[in-house]
Scaffold this active site. Structure first.
Site, PDB file in Angstrom:
ATOM      1  N   VAL A 268       0.829  -1.204   0.000  1.00 43.80           N
ATOM      2  CA  VAL A 268       0.000   0.000   0.000  1.00 43.80           C
ATOM      3  C   VAL A 268       0.867   1.259   0.000  1.00 43.80           C
ATOM      4  CG1 VAL A 268      -1.728   1.306   1.305  1.00 43.80           C
ATOM      5  CG2 VAL A 268      -1.900  -1.179   1.163  1.00 43.80           C
TER       6      VAL A 268
ATOM      7  N   THR B  29      -5.533  -0.762   6.764  1.00 44.19           N
ATOM      8  CA  THR B  29      -6.880  -1.239   7.088  1.00 44.19           C
ATOM      9  C   THR B  29      -6.988  -1.368   8.595  1.00 44.19           C
ATOM     10  OG1 THR B  29      -6.930  -2.432   5.039  1.00 44.19           O
ATOM     11  CG2 THR B  29      -8.521  -3.114   6.695  1.00 44.19           C
TER      12      THR B  29
ATOM     13  N   GLU C 297      -7.996   2.404   1.478  1.00 48.86           N
ATOM     14  CA  GLU C 297      -7.614   2.108   0.085  1.00 48.86           C
ATOM     15  C   GLU C 297      -8.410   0.917  -0.426  1.00 48.86           C
ATOM     16  OE1 GLU C 297      -5.919  -0.760  -0.735  1.00 48.86           O
ATOM     17  OE2 GLU C 297      -5.616  -1.505   1.290  1.00 48.86           O
TER      18      GLU C 297
ATOM     19  N   CYS D  25      -5.556  -9.779   2.486  1.00 44.60           N
ATOM     20  CA  CYS D  25      -6.640  -8.858   2.878  1.00 44.60           C
ATOM     21  C   CYS D  25      -7.921  -9.566   3.315  1.00 44.60           C
ATOM     22  CB  CYS D  25      -6.938  -7.905   1.733  1.00 44.60           C
ATOM     23  SG  CYS D  25      -5.483  -7.007   1.226  1.00 44.60           S
TER      24      CYS D  25
HETATM   25  C1  UGA Z   1      -8.816  -7.042  -2.104  1.00 53.78           C
HETATM   26  C2  UGA Z   1      -9.908  -6.078  -2.592  1.00 53.78           C
HETATM   27  O1  UGA Z   1     -10.377  -6.501  -3.878  1.00 53.78           O
HETATM   28  C3  UGA Z   1      -9.365  -4.645  -2.706  1.00 53.78           C
HETATM   29  O2  UGA Z   1     -10.414  -3.755  -3.068  1.00 53.78           O
HETATM   30  C4  UGA Z   1      -8.813  -4.238  -1.329  1.00 53.78           C
HETATM   31  O3  UGA Z   1      -8.247  -2.930  -1.372  1.00 53.78           O
HETATM   32  C5  UGA Z   1      -7.721  -5.210  -0.921  1.00 53.78           C
HETATM   33  O4  UGA Z   1      -8.290  -6.549  -0.853  1.00 53.78           O
HETATM   34  C6  UGA Z   1      -7.199  -4.791   0.431  1.00 53.78           C
HETATM   35  O5  UGA Z   1      -7.953  -4.824   1.403  1.00 53.78           O
HETATM   36  O6  UGA Z   1      -6.066  -4.281   0.514  1.00 53.78           O
HETATM   37  P1  UGA Z   1      -6.744  -8.332  -3.216  1.00 53.78           P
HETATM   38  O7  UGA Z   1      -6.602  -9.034  -1.916  1.00 53.78           O
HETATM   39  O8  UGA Z   1      -5.544  -7.767  -3.872  1.00 53.78           O
HETATM   40  O9  UGA Z   1      -7.789  -7.094  -3.081  1.00 53.78           O
HETATM   41  O10 UGA Z   1      -7.350  -9.378  -4.238  1.00 53.78           O
HETATM   42  P2  UGA Z   1      -8.712  -9.613  -5.031  1.00 53.78           P
HETATM   43  O11 UGA Z   1      -8.495  -9.313  -6.449  1.00 53.78           O
HETATM   44  O12 UGA Z   1      -9.830  -8.953  -4.360  1.00 53.78           O
HETATM   45  O13 UGA Z   1      -8.850 -11.201  -4.853  1.00 53.78           O
HETATM   46  C7  UGA Z   1      -8.936 -11.793  -3.556  1.00 53.78           C
HETATM   47  C8  UGA Z   1      -9.104 -13.289  -3.658  1.00 53.78           C
HETATM   48  O14 UGA Z   1     -10.407 -13.612  -4.140  1.00 53.78           O
HETATM   49  C9  UGA Z   1      -8.125 -13.991  -4.603  1.00 53.78           C
HETATM   50  O15 UGA Z   1      -7.687 -15.188  -3.991  1.00 53.78           O
HETATM   51  C10 UGA Z   1      -8.940 -14.293  -5.853  1.00 53.78           C
HETATM   52  O16 UGA Z   1      -8.493 -15.411  -6.557  1.00 53.78           O
HETATM   53  C11 UGA Z   1     -10.321 -14.534  -5.219  1.00 53.78           C
HETATM   54  N1  UGA Z   1     -11.452 -14.264  -6.154  1.00 53.78           N
HETATM   55  C12 UGA Z   1     -11.676 -13.011  -6.606  1.00 53.78           C
HETATM   56  C13 UGA Z   1     -12.294 -15.305  -6.491  1.00 53.78           C
HETATM   57  O17 UGA Z   1     -12.120 -16.458  -6.070  1.00 53.78           O
HETATM   58  N2  UGA Z   1     -13.365 -15.034  -7.318  1.00 53.78           N
HETATM   59  C14 UGA Z   1     -13.616 -13.787  -7.803  1.00 53.78           C
HETATM   60  O18 UGA Z   1     -14.611 -13.608  -8.547  1.00 53.78           O
HETATM   61  C15 UGA Z   1     -12.754 -12.760  -7.440  1.00 53.78           C
END
Ligand code: UGA
Length: 467
Positions: A11, A120, A150, A279
């Protein structure tokens, strides 16, 4: 503006680099001298699109690195706290890093400062930072605390920062609201988007973004509630996928049917092996804990977490049902990062599955486009490490796709078919059209969709084996 960003993790680095690109002067502060030296030399410790370019562009000009938090505070009008808030054993967020940063800042408040919580944090953190800074001698008129959560996703953090859906700023005074409007002015005023050297606009981005001003407590809750809602969407669709599997429906069709309702939306409805990362798992535990402390038993969150863990076990049971026994089976695993586009393996369901499969006696050969180094540290000698997907699949009884990398959605299927022992693919991320897989001679098992079996080629493979 002169801005200090404390903490150079995901971040902090992205925030600092993006503020520099908006035209601000940034001091990135960290207490890890090795990290600072590496950053000064031009190394980028994380895999994040456009970050190396931005750091190169502004290093030594608009971005400076320092370990002196007090000097950075004195030099800056706005100080962003972006240090870690890891989960404790009980699931609460550990706020000790935030507290020690607040304590140090207080000794350097020599003119009006806006201290912004970017990490966070649970609701009430704003008040605690206020108390700590006052307790350590700063005059209440000389600073304000702001909550500015964020919404950056790893891998796309830079474009998420520069092309956000919204910017949330939680304030208690008009004065600090004005400062924050200036900080984000280049985005909300649209100036950044007219620049020829701006980071390219992603497809879906609507500009300029809206600035939402709330109370500090509301902003703190917005962050936890957003992550909990997104995780809930994923667990919801994973639960629906399980029902699809038992009744013989297709979750992809169900997603299309429900996701086109504009009230629901298609995003974050991809079923898989569960969410991971630094996260969602941590924030759900922390939000549940915050709710409990406030007297609300948020059992919905417990269910979201339970479904998420169950999803991984379901996938493991699927591997077992396809291969019958696991001991001694050779598996080619594609993907270790918790999602595509990052080298982060924290709470990665892919990594947890690899560990479980190894424990069951499988010989696992793994490959990930970015997370190999980190995975080597985590997995040690327990597994083999390949240099590409095809090497991982060589001689495999089955190939497992565990991370949604674009590279794995575009494999040369003929080549893959020629290297495996048996043409069996278990796809935990639904990257392929089952019909295409059978056309290429694979038996293909995915999540929430009927298995696509290719008996003929399986027999051929067995004959080849016997020969
Ligand atoms: C997440 C949030 O999307 C961000 O908005 C937030 O800022 C961030 O956490 C945080 O709190 O800092 P991130 O952890 O980078 O972001 O990843 P995501 O893209 O949200 O994916 C999270 C997990 O969910 C991954 O393991 C991904 O494979 C899974 N996922 C995501 C699914 O299984 N299905 C989906 O449709 C989307």
């Amino acid at each position: 503006m002169q801005i200090a960003v404390v903490g150079s993790g995901y971040v902090g680095l992205v925030t600092g680099a993006c503020f520099a690109d908006l035209g601000h002067d940034v001091i990135l502060v960290d207490n890890d001298q090795n990290k600072l030296n590496a950053l000064r030399k031009g190394e980028v410790p994380i895999h994040e699109r456009f970050l190396p370019e931005l750091l190169d562009k502004h290093r030594g000009k608009r971005i400076k690195f320092s370990e002196d938090l007090q000097a950075a505070t004195r030099a800056s009008e706005v100080i962003f706290i972006a240090v870690g808030t890891p989960a404790t054993e009980s699931g609460d967020a550990d706020m000790s890093y935030v507290e020690s940063v607040a304590r140090e800042i207080s000794g350097a408040v020599d003119s009006y400062k806006v201290v912004v919580e970017k990490s966070t944090v649970p609701v009430y953190t704003n008040q605690w930072i206020q108390t700590i800074i006052r307790r350590n001698g700063a005059h209440p008129e000389q600073f304000d605390i702001v909550s500015n959560p964020e919404f950056l996703r790893e891998g796309t953090g830079v474009t998420d920062f520069l092309y956000p859906d919204r910017i949330v700023v939680g304030v208690e005074t008009e004065r600090s609201a004005e400062v924050m409007k200036n900080v984000y002015g280049p985005l909300t005023g649209g100036w950044y988007y007219g620049r020829s050297d701006a980071v390219p606009r992603p497809d879906r981005a609507q500009t300029p973004p809206r600035l939402i001003i709330t109370s500090a407590k509301s902003a703190e809750l917005i962050k936890h509630a957003s992550n909990a809602f997104l995780a809930m969407k994923i667990s919801f669709i994973n639960a629906v996928a399980s029902i699809c599997e038992t009744v013989g429906a297709n979750v992809q069709q169900v997603c299309e049917g429900i996701g086109t309702d504009s009230r629901i939306g298609p995003r974050f409805l991809n079923p898989g092996i569960g969410y991971g990362g630094s996260c969602f798992p941590k924030d759900l535990l922390a939000f549940r804990s915050v709710a409990k402390e406030s007297g609300y038993d948020f059992r919905l969150l417990e269910e979201v977490i339970r479904i998420n863990e169950e999803q991984r076990h379901r996938f493991l049971r699927k591997v077992r049902s396809v291969l019958w026994t696991l001991r001694g089976k050779r598996l080619g695993v594609l993907g270790l990062a918790f999602k595509g586009g990052t080298d982060d393996i924290r709470e990665s369901p892919a990594l947890l599955l690899v560990e479980e499969l190894s424990r069951e006696g499988c010989k696992v050969c793994v490959y990930d486009p970015a997370a190999m180094e980190r995975a080597k540290e985590a997995l040690g000698n327990g597994v083999e490490f390949a240099t590409d997907g095809y090497q991982a699949a060589k001689g495999a009884d089955a190939v497992l796709i565990l991370t949604e990398w674009e590279e794995f959605a575009n494999l040369d299927l003929q080549h893959l078919r020629s290297v495996v022992k048996y043409p069996i693919i278990l796809d935990g991320r639904n990257l392929y059209d089952p019909a295409i897989m059978t056309e290429h001679g694979f038996s293909y098992y995915s999540v929430g969709r009927p298995a696509a079996l290719c008996e003929e080629t399986a027999v051929r493979a067995t004959k080849k084996e016997r020969a």
